[in-house]
Design an enzyme around this catalytic site. Structure first.
Site, PDB file in Angstrom:
ATOM      1  N   GLU A  77       0.808  -1.218   0.000  1.00 45.41           N
ATOM      2  CA  GLU A  77       0.000   0.000   0.000  1.00 45.41           C
ATOM      3  C   GLU A  77       0.846   1.275   0.000  1.00 45.41           C
ATOM      4  O   GLU A  77       0.312   2.369  -0.207  1.00 45.41           O
ATOM      5  CB  GLU A  77      -0.938  -0.010   1.213  1.00 45.41           C
ATOM      6  CG  GLU A  77      -2.057  -1.050   1.066  1.00 45.41           C
ATOM      7  CD  GLU A  77      -2.937  -1.166   2.290  1.00 45.41           C
ATOM      8  OE1 GLU A  77      -2.548  -0.666   3.358  1.00 45.41           O
ATOM      9  OE2 GLU A  77      -4.015  -1.772   2.166  1.00 45.41           O
ATOM     10  N   GLU A  91       7.420 -21.659   7.962  1.00 45.52           N
ATOM     11  CA  GLU A  91       7.860 -20.790   9.045  1.00 45.52           C
ATOM     12  C   GLU A  91       8.923 -21.432   9.930  1.00 45.52           C
ATOM     13  O   GLU A  91       9.550 -20.762  10.735  1.00 45.52           O
ATOM     14  CB  GLU A  91       6.676 -20.373   9.904  1.00 45.52           C
ATOM     15  CG  GLU A  91       6.069 -21.480  10.748  1.00 45.52           C
ATOM     16  CD  GLU A  91       4.974 -20.955  11.657  1.00 45.52           C
ATOM     17  OE1 GLU A  91       5.129 -21.077  12.877  1.00 45.52           O
ATOM     18  OE2 GLU A  91       3.971 -20.425  11.133  1.00 45.52           O
TER      19      GLU A  91
END
Length: 267
Positions: free
Chosen positions: A78, A109
Site C-alpha cells: 500500500e 515458518e
C-alpha cells in the site's frame, strides 16, 4: 505458556448467540489500542532509526509467516499508491513465497535460514531495515532472518505480541504489544493481528511523513489509479489553492500530481 496461546476468557462459544459472539469479540478488540499505546516509545525508537537510513537510500523490509507475513505484504504493497514511492522501497516477504499469501505453505515458518536466503534477491545493505513480524515471537523463519540481518549490519526491529520472546531478543529495536488471550484461544489473526496492523500503519505512515511524502495532512504524492483517487486529488488541490474544480482538474492534468500542481502555483 505464551500469552497468545493462553485460554480465552470466554467459554462455550458454540452455545452463544450471534449477538453474544459479536459483542464479545468487539469487547476484546477494544483492548487492543490501549496495548498499542503502551508500546509507542518502542515504536518511536524504531522509527527514529529507520528514517535517516531511508534518507540515505535504505529500504524497509518486513518478514513474517502466516497472518503476520500477510500483514507485512499488505502494508508494503500500500505504500506505492499512497505515497508515490517505488514499489521496491518497502518490501513484504512471507515465508513460503507469494503463494503463501493465499494458501498456507506447510512448515515454511520453521526454516531458520530461509528468510535471509529470500532477502538475497534484494541485495540488502547496511542502510536497509528489516522488521520481523511474529505474534508468537518464536517463529524460526523470523528469528533467523533478524539474526543474519543483524550480522550483515542492517537495522533490525520486530512486532511481537508476547513479552520476552526470542524474536524480540534477535531485534535491535523490538516492539512488544501484549494484547492478552484471544477470544478464540490461540487465534492470533484476531487481536494480535489487529495490533500488528495498527503498529505497521504507525511505522510506515510516520516514516513516510518524515521522508516528506505528506504535505499538511494530504497524500500529495499518491498514485491516481482510479476515478476515486483522481477526484480526491482534485479536491486536495481545491482545498490547498482555493481554485475552481475545473482549474484544479486542469492543473492536475498539466503537472501530473497534487504536489506538482500545488508547488507550481505557489512558486
Amino acid at each position: 505458556m505464551l500469552t497468545t496461546e493462553s485460554s480465552s476468557s470466554y467459554n462455550n462459544l458454540e452455545q452463544m448467540s450471534v449477538q453474544e459472539i459479536l459483542s464479545s469479540i468487539n469487547q476484546e478488540d477494544q483492548t487492543v489500542p490501549s496495548a498499542v499505546q503502551k508500546s509507542i516509545p518502542q515504536i518511536e525508537a524504531l522509527v527514529e532509526q529507520i528514517v535517516p537510513r531511508m534518507k540515505n537510500g535504505g529500504r524497509l523490509f518486513y518478514i513474517g509467516a502466516g497472518t503476520s507475513g500477510r500483514l507485512g505484504v499488505v502494508d508494503a504493497s500500500e505504500c506505492p499508491p499512497t505515497f508515490g514511492v517505488p514499489f521496491d522501497l518497502v518490501v513484504g516477504i512471507i515465508a513460503g513465497g507469494d503463494v503463501a499469501i493465499r494458501k498456507a505453505v506447510e512448515n515454511a515458518e520453521d526454516d531458520w535460514s530461509q528468510a535471509w536466503i529470500d532477502m538475497q534477491a534484494y541485495n540488502p545493505t547496511p542502510n536497509d531495515t528489516l522488521i520481523g513480524i511474529a505474534a508468537s515471537g518464536r517463529t524460526p523463519y523470523v528469528i533467523g532472518g533478524l539474526t543474519e540481518a543483524g550480522k550483515a549490519g542492517l537495522l533490525t526491529g520486530c512486532v511481537v505480541c508476547n513479552a520476552g520472546s526470542s524474536v524480540a531478543a534477535a531485534a535491535q529495536f523490538p516492539v512488544e504489544v501484549v494484547v492478552g488471550p484471544e477470544f478464540l484461544t490461540g487465534s492470533t489473526r484476531m487481536k494480535s493481528g489487529t495490533a500488528q496492523k495498527l503498529v505497521l500503519n504507525m511505522i510506515s505512515t510516520s516514516v513516510m511523513i518524515r521522508l516528506g511524502k505528506v504535505k499538511g495532512n494530504k497524500m500529495v504524492d499518491m498514485q491516481m489509479t482510479n476515478e476515486k483517487l483522481v477526484n480526491r486529488a482534485i479536491h486536495m488541490i481545491i482545498e490547498e489553492l482555493g481554485v475552481s474544480p475545473d482549474e484544479a482538474e486542469s492543473l492536475l492534468e498539466e503537472y501530473g500530481s497534487v504536489r506538482g500542481a500545488i508547488e507550481a502555483v505557489k512558486k
